[in-house]
Design an enzyme around this catalytic site. Structure first.
Site, PDB file in Angstrom:
ATOM      1  N   CYS A  87       0.842  -1.200   0.000  1.00  0.00           N
ATOM      2  CA  CYS A  87       0.000   0.000   0.000  1.00  0.00           C
ATOM      3  C   CYS A  87       0.882   1.257   0.000  1.00  0.00           C
ATOM      4  O   CYS A  87       1.740   1.416   0.863  1.00  0.00           O
ATOM      5  CB  CYS A  87      -0.864  -0.037   1.263  1.00  0.00           C
ATOM      6  SG  CYS A  87      -1.923   1.390   1.479  1.00  0.00           S
ATOM      7  N   GLU A 166     -12.378   0.445  -8.377  1.00  0.00           N
ATOM      8  CA  GLU A 166     -13.092  -0.638  -7.690  1.00  0.00           C
ATOM      9  C   GLU A 166     -14.472  -0.886  -8.293  1.00  0.00           C
ATOM     10  O   GLU A 166     -14.994  -1.992  -8.236  1.00  0.00           O
ATOM     11  CB  GLU A 166     -13.163  -0.353  -6.179  1.00  0.00           C
ATOM     12  CG  GLU A 166     -11.764  -0.384  -5.587  1.00  0.00           C
ATOM     13  CD  GLU A 166     -11.680  -0.767  -4.131  1.00  0.00           C
ATOM     14  OE1 GLU A 166     -12.724  -0.939  -3.491  1.00  0.00           O
ATOM     15  OE2 GLU A 166     -10.542  -0.888  -3.643  1.00  0.00           O
ATOM     16  N   HIS A 200      -3.949   1.098  -7.045  1.00  0.00           N
ATOM     17  CA  HIS A 200      -5.028   0.918  -8.015  1.00  0.00           C
ATOM     18  C   HIS A 200      -4.717   1.486  -9.403  1.00  0.00           C
ATOM     19  O   HIS A 200      -5.376   1.138 -10.376  1.00  0.00           O
ATOM     20  CB  HIS A 200      -6.310   1.596  -7.513  1.00  0.00           C
ATOM     21  CG  HIS A 200      -6.958   0.897  -6.360  1.00  0.00           C
ATOM     22  ND1 HIS A 200      -6.280   0.620  -5.187  1.00  0.00           N
ATOM     23  CD2 HIS A 200      -8.220   0.429  -6.188  1.00  0.00           C
ATOM     24  CE1 HIS A 200      -7.113   0.020  -4.348  1.00  0.00           C
ATOM     25  NE2 HIS A 200      -8.290  -0.112  -4.931  1.00  0.00           N
TER      26      HIS A 200
HETATM   27  N1  DGL Z   1      -3.866   0.903  -1.245  1.00  0.00           N
HETATM   28  C1  DGL Z   1      -4.012   2.352  -1.200  1.00  0.00           C
HETATM   29  C2  DGL Z   1      -2.730   3.009  -1.718  1.00  0.00           C
HETATM   30  O1  DGL Z   1      -1.955   2.420  -2.459  1.00  0.00           O
HETATM   31  C3  DGL Z   1      -5.216   2.820  -1.997  1.00  0.00           C
HETATM   32  C4  DGL Z   1      -6.540   2.500  -1.345  1.00  0.00           C
HETATM   33  C5  DGL Z   1      -6.737   3.205  -0.013  1.00  0.00           C
HETATM   34  O2  DGL Z   1      -6.906   4.440   0.036  1.00  0.00           O
HETATM   35  O3  DGL Z   1      -6.660   2.526   1.002  1.00  0.00           O
HETATM   36  O4  DGL Z   1      -2.468   4.129  -1.375  1.00  0.00           O
END
Ligand code: DGL
Length: 283
Positions: A87, A166, A200
Site C-alpha cells: 500500500c 473498484e 489501483h
Molecule cells: N492501497 C491504497 C494506496 O496504495 C489505496 C486505497 C486506499 O486508500 O486505502 O495508497
C-alpha cells in the site's frame, strides 16, 4: 505452517520456505502480488487485505500506522520471512515505524518507484499521483530529492481514482474526464515521467497514458517493488530454492466475497480460498 516462534530451531531451508508477507489496505496490493508471482514463481505469498478498514488514503497518519503495526504483527505470527508493504499510503506514513517494530526485512513501494522514475526521466520533471494521504506526506518528493536534489517534482492527489477502479470503470470516459482534471496541473508543468503512487492506478494506466501524452514515461511501482523484493531475498540468501511447490494464502478483514470477485481484475487470475480474519481475534 512453520513459524519462527516455534520451539524447534529453524533450518535455513525452512526459513527460506516461509512465505513473503504482503499487505494492503484492501485488494489493491494484488497488483504487487501479481508482479511477485511473475518474477519469483518459487515464492509463496501470505496476503492480508484490510477490507474492513479500507480506504487508508483518507485517514490520519496515526490511524494508518496503528493498523499497519497490527497487520505486521499478524503476518509475523503467521510466519513470514519478509514484509512487503504494498500500500502506497501505508508505505508513505508507516514504513519507518514498521521497520522499527520487526527484525524481518520490510520493503515499501515508495523508494523502488522513486528510483525507477529517476532511471527513466529525461527532462528531470517527475509527476507523482496518489491518495490524499500519500501526497500530503510528500514522501515521494522527499525520496526523489534525496537521491537527486536537482529533480523537479509535481504532485497531485487523485482520491476519486480508487472508487472508480473498484467499480470497474477502468476504461470509462468518466474516468478519463476525471484524469484530465487531476492531471492538468502536472501536464502544464511539463512532467516527462509520471509515478503511479497508488496500488489501483496500474489498472487505469492506458487512460493515464492517453491523458498525459505518449512521450511521458509511466512508472508502475508494483513492477519496481517486485524487483526490490527479489534483490533483497538474493542479497540475504533467502530465496526459496526448494521444490518449487508454492502455497499461497489470502486473508481479509471483512467478508471475502467482494474481494474474490474483484481480485480477478487485479491479479489476472482467480484466487484460492480467501479467509476472513479479524485482527481483534486471537491469532
Ligand atoms: N492501497 C491504497 C494506496 O496504495 C489505496 C486505497 C486506499 O486508500 O486505502 O495508497
Amino acid at each position: 505452517m512453520i513459524k519462527p516462534s516455534s520451539n524447534k530451531p529453524l533450518l535455513k531451508s525452512d526459513l527460506n520456505n516461509l512465505p513473503i508477507g504482503v499487505f494492503d489496505s484492501g485488494l489493491g496490493g494484488l497488483t504487487v502480488v501479481k508482479q511477485i508471482f511473475s518474477r519469483l514463481p518459487n515464492e509463496s505469498i501470505l496476503y492480508f487485505g484490510d477490507t474492513a478498514r479500507v480506504p487508508y488514503g483518507s485517514k490520519s497518519v496515526h490511524t494508518v500506522q496503528k493498523f499497519s503495526l497490527q497487520i505486521v504483527r499478524f503476518l509475523q505470527e503467521k510466519g513470514v520471512k519478509m514484509i512487503v508493504v504494498a500500500c502506497n499510503t501505508a508505505s508513505s506514513v508507516a514504513l519507518d515505524v514498521l521497520k522499527e517494530s520487526t527484525n524481518l526485512p520490510v520493503v515499501g513501494v515508495i523508494e523502488p518507484g522513486a528510483r525507477a522514475a529517476l532511471g527513466v526521466t529525461v527532462g528531470r520533471r517527475v509527476g507523482v499521483i496518489g491518495t490524499t494521504a500519500t501526497i500530503s506526506t510528500g514522501k515521494y518528493a522527499e525520496i526523489l530529492k534525496r537521491i537527486a536534489p536537482d529533480i523537479i517534482v509535481e504532485s497531485a492527489a487523485c482520491p476519486l481514482f480508487v472508487p472508480l477502479v473498484e467499480e470497474g470503470w477502468t476504461d470509462s470516459p468518466v474516468t478519463e474526464q476525471v484524469a484530465r482534471i487531476y492531471l492538468k496541473p502536472l501536464i502544464e508543468k511539463r512532467i516527462d515521467t509520471l509515478i503511479l503512487g497508488c496500488t489501483h492506478y496500474p489498472l487505469i494506466k492506458n487512460i493515464l497514458q492517453k491523458v498525459v501524452d505518449s512521450d511521458v514515461r509511466i512508472v508502475d511501482t508494483s513492477v519496481e517493488t517486485a524487483v526490490d523484493v527479489e534483490n533483497i531475498l538474493k542479497e540475504k540468501d533467502m530465496l526459496n530454492t526448494g521444490t518449487g511447490q508454492t502455497h499461497h494464502q489470502f486473508y481479509v478483514s471483512d467478508f471475502p466475497q467482494k474481494f474474490e470477485e474483484i481480485a480477478d481484475r487485479f491479479l489476472g487470475q482467480s484466487l484460492p480460498d480467501v479467509k476472513r480474519i479479524s485482527l481483534d481475534d486471537p491469532l
